[in-house]
Every structure is written in C-alpha cells, then in structure tokens.
Design an enzyme around this catalytic site. Structure first.
Site, mmCIF file in Angstrom:
data_model
loop_
_atom_site.group_PDB
_atom_site.id
_atom_site.type_symbol
_atom_site.label_atom_id
_atom_site.label_comp_id
_atom_site.label_asym_id
_atom_site.label_seq_id
_atom_site.Cartn_x
_atom_site.Cartn_y
_atom_site.Cartn_z
ATOM 1 N N GLU A 171 31.694 10.836 45.340
ATOM 2 C CA GLU A 171 30.382 10.840 44.702
ATOM 3 C C GLU A 171 29.650 9.571 45.081
ATOM 4 O O GLU A 171 30.155 8.762 45.851
ATOM 5 C CB GLU A 171 30.522 10.957 43.180
ATOM 6 C CG GLU A 171 31.311 9.841 42.530
ATOM 7 C CD GLU A 171 31.504 10.047 41.040
ATOM 8 O OE1 GLU A 171 30.655 10.683 40.402
ATOM 9 O OE2 GLU A 171 32.520 9.551 40.499
ATOM 10 N N ARG A 231 40.283 -11.773 20.671
ATOM 11 C CA ARG A 231 40.651 -11.289 22.007
ATOM 12 C C ARG A 231 42.145 -11.037 22.112
ATOM 13 O O ARG A 231 42.968 -11.946 22.007
ATOM 14 C CB ARG A 231 40.200 -12.284 23.081
ATOM 15 C CG ARG A 231 40.284 -11.702 24.482
ATOM 16 C CD ARG A 231 39.825 -12.706 25.533
ATOM 17 N NE ARG A 231 39.694 -12.072 26.834
ATOM 18 C CZ ARG A 231 40.715 -11.795 27.653
ATOM 19 N NH1 ARG A 231 41.941 -12.130 27.284
ATOM 20 N NH2 ARG A 231 40.504 -11.208 28.811
ATOM 21 N N TYR A 274 29.307 4.608 27.791
ATOM 22 C CA TYR A 274 27.854 4.642 27.675
ATOM 23 C C TYR A 274 27.329 5.983 28.131
ATOM 24 O O TYR A 274 28.023 6.785 28.744
ATOM 25 C CB TYR A 274 27.226 3.509 28.496
ATOM 26 C CG TYR A 274 27.261 3.730 29.992
ATOM 27 C CD1 TYR A 274 26.142 4.178 30.688
ATOM 28 C CD2 TYR A 274 28.425 3.491 30.721
ATOM 29 C CE1 TYR A 274 26.169 4.381 32.053
ATOM 30 C CE2 TYR A 274 28.466 3.691 32.095
ATOM 31 C CZ TYR A 274 27.339 4.133 32.761
ATOM 32 O OH TYR A 274 27.378 4.346 34.116
ATOM 33 N N LEU A 285 32.888 11.308 38.006
ATOM 34 C CA LEU A 285 32.221 11.479 36.721
ATOM 35 C C LEU A 285 31.472 12.807 36.761
ATOM 36 O O LEU A 285 30.691 13.031 37.690
ATOM 37 C CB LEU A 285 31.245 10.331 36.457
ATOM 38 C CG LEU A 285 30.479 10.440 35.140
ATOM 39 C CD1 LEU A 285 31.407 10.229 33.955
ATOM 40 C CD2 LEU A 285 29.332 9.440 35.102
ATOM 41 N N ARG A 321 29.448 14.705 26.422
ATOM 42 C CA ARG A 321 30.205 13.823 27.322
ATOM 43 C C ARG A 321 30.538 12.506 26.638
ATOM 44 O O ARG A 321 31.617 11.936 26.841
ATOM 45 C CB ARG A 321 29.439 13.591 28.627
ATOM 46 C CG ARG A 321 30.261 12.824 29.661
ATOM 47 C CD ARG A 321 29.569 12.747 31.005
ATOM 48 N NE ARG A 321 28.305 12.036 30.941
ATOM 49 C CZ ARG A 321 27.496 11.845 31.987
ATOM 50 N NH1 ARG A 321 27.833 12.343 33.177
ATOM 51 N NH2 ARG A 321 26.369 11.189 31.868
ATOM 52 N N LYS A 357 33.082 7.858 31.237
ATOM 53 C CA LYS A 357 31.879 7.070 31.555
ATOM 54 C C LYS A 357 32.027 5.674 30.960
ATOM 55 O O LYS A 357 31.421 5.301 29.964
ATOM 56 C CB LYS A 357 30.613 7.768 31.054
ATOM 57 C CG LYS A 357 29.336 7.281 31.759
ATOM 58 C CD LYS A 357 28.176 8.206 31.468
ATOM 59 C CE LYS A 357 26.862 7.705 32.073
ATOM 60 N NZ LYS A 357 26.882 7.710 33.550
#
Length: 288
Positions: free
Chosen positions: A180, A100, A33, A205, A52, A147
C-alpha cells in the site's frame, strides 16, 4: 474565531491544547487514530470509520474513551465550533496517563483528542494529469491492520517520496509485492480490465475509501481482484491509482519516474472516481 481542539472533555483554543507528559501516546505511541473526511459539512463514511476505531481499540485492548454515540455528538460539535465545511476531522485515543512502564497500567483512563483541518479537493491539474509515486521498502511492523499512532516508517517513506519529487510512496515488501502507500491504498488496472488491490489482512490498513470503492464497484459488475502485485506489474499496468479518505480516488501516472498507462488517467480510474464522488454526494443528500 480561532481553531478549537477537544482534549478529554474540554473544548480549548487549538494553540493551548495539551496533554500530560506521561500520556502513553506521547511516551509509547500507545494509541490509535482515525481521520474522517468532511464534505459540505457532512462526515463521509462515518460509521465505517467508527467501526475501524472500535476494531483498533479492541486489538490493543484500549477502552473507548466515551460511548460511540457521545463521540458522534462531539465530532459534530467540533465541526460546528470550527466552521468545518470541507476538510478532515482527526481523533486519537491513547491508553491514557500513567507512570512510564512498558506493561499496561492498571487504572489508566483512555485519553481522547480531536482536531479539525480545512482541506481543498485535489486540483483540476492533478485529476487531469495524475500523480507520481516512488517505491520504498516496507519496513513497518506486522500489524498494519491496526490504525496505530506509531507511524515512523510511514513518515520516512513519505519523506523519501517527497524528496524524489513524488506525491506518495508505494511500499514494497520482501517478496516484491506492493502492499500500500504510506498513507493511501494502492491499485492497478490490468490490460485485461481487472481492478487489483492488495488483499485485506494484517499486511495493510483496511482503508475505508478502499472498502467503500470495492463495494461500489462490485454493484456495477466491475472485475475486482484482491491479490498481491509486483512493482514491475504496476509499472506495466494499463492504469494505476490510489485511494484515501482525504483524496478519494487519484490517478497515478508515474512510478519511479516511469510513465504508466500513457501518462494520463485511464477510463477505469475516471469511472471509479465518478462512482465514489456520486456516493459521497448521496451521503450528503441523505444527511441534509
């Protein structure tokens, strides 16, 4: 007009937006995302965010759901339909819908979902007094540079910080280094004037605001150092602050209840916020 969401080629009422129960984002967090800030109807640092996104997709071998230029057009249409002048636009891409199974499906088509949210800028009180952070163990996976939708460790850290009365969690690894925040990047300013943040790599990140601030500060010959720093070093620092797409640059004046830098935002933090806000203003002028 109510909020509008975008789901795989369709603009739908936000309350009616839905994805298939076997979307791999729902089943496996198999997706990525981005969150892009919007100020005065302009996407801030749009291209680095799209860069990114491309990096994260490539690392997970997920195909772009639409061409980059098409995505740029959809983002603008979403802003227009939602009347978004200030806030964030969120978009996520998953590997798609498939029965799945842990291994990659052979023929799944990437799914794209986009939403918007109005946000107010940080209050004058926060900018004047700073925020508190709480240290939490860094229990995330070893590819924090992607991300990913898989954010459960971040959520647990953020909730623990909230319950401790703090604005954010600063994550501490097994070596005692502050990596972070749960949704931000962490910085300190040493008493010798060095601006320090954890080095970019798989351990964090690479925040877009972090990246922009490093570039902007370098043009002003400020003393930038990308290295690890300990929690004790942070508590004893002259200043501390955090960066994120939604808050830009925020002073940190308390860590685990201990006062940092006299308990008020320091001059370097204030200068860096001014530099970054001026950069945002320049982007807005260039776009209009």
């Amino acid at each position: 007009m109510g909020r509008v969401a975008y789901v795989n080629g369709r603009y739908v009422p936000h309350d009616h937006a839905q994805v298939h129960i076997e979307d791999r984002g729902y089943q496996f967090a198999d997706g990525v995302y981005e969150v892009v800030p919007v100020v005065d109807g302009v996407l801030v640092d749009e291209e680095p965010h799209l860069d990114r996104l491309g990096y994260s997709l490539g690392e997970l071998r997920i195909a772009w759901p639409v061409r980059r230029q098409v995505l740029r057009l959809i983002l603008r249409e979403m802003m227009a339909r939602n009347g978004l002048e200030r806030g964030i636009i969120y978009f996520q891409v998953t590997r798609g819908v498939a029965p799945r199974d842990h291994k990659f499906p052979a023929k799944a088509k990437s799914s794209l979902v986009i939403t918007t949210k109005r946000l107010k800028p940080p209050s004058a009180a926060i900018l004047e007094n700073g925020v508190a952070v709480s240290s939490q163990p860094d229990i995330r996976w070893e590819r924090c540079d992607i991300k990913s939708l898989s954010l459960l460790p971040n959520i647990l850290a953020k909730q623990a910080a909230h319950e401790a009365g703090a604005f954010e969690a600063w994550l501490v690894d097994e070596a005692g280094a502050v990596t972070e925040g749960s949704s931000t990047n962490a910085w300190i300013v040493t008493h010798s004037g060095e601006i320090v943040t954890y080095p970019k790599g798989q351990g964090i990140l690479g925040g877009i605001t972090r990246q922009s601030l490093l570039q902007l500060a370098a043009t002003r010959n400020l003393r930038l150092v990308e290295r690890s720093f300990t929690l004790d070093e942070a508590k004893a620092a002259a200043e501390a602050f955090l960066t994120s797409s939604s808050a830009f640059v925020l002073p940190v004046t308390r860590i685990d209840g201990e006062v940092v830098g006299g308990g008020k935002p320091g001059p370097v933090t204030r200068q860096l916020r001014e530099i970054y806000v001026a950069n945002v203003d320049a982007q807005i002028r260039a776009a209009k």
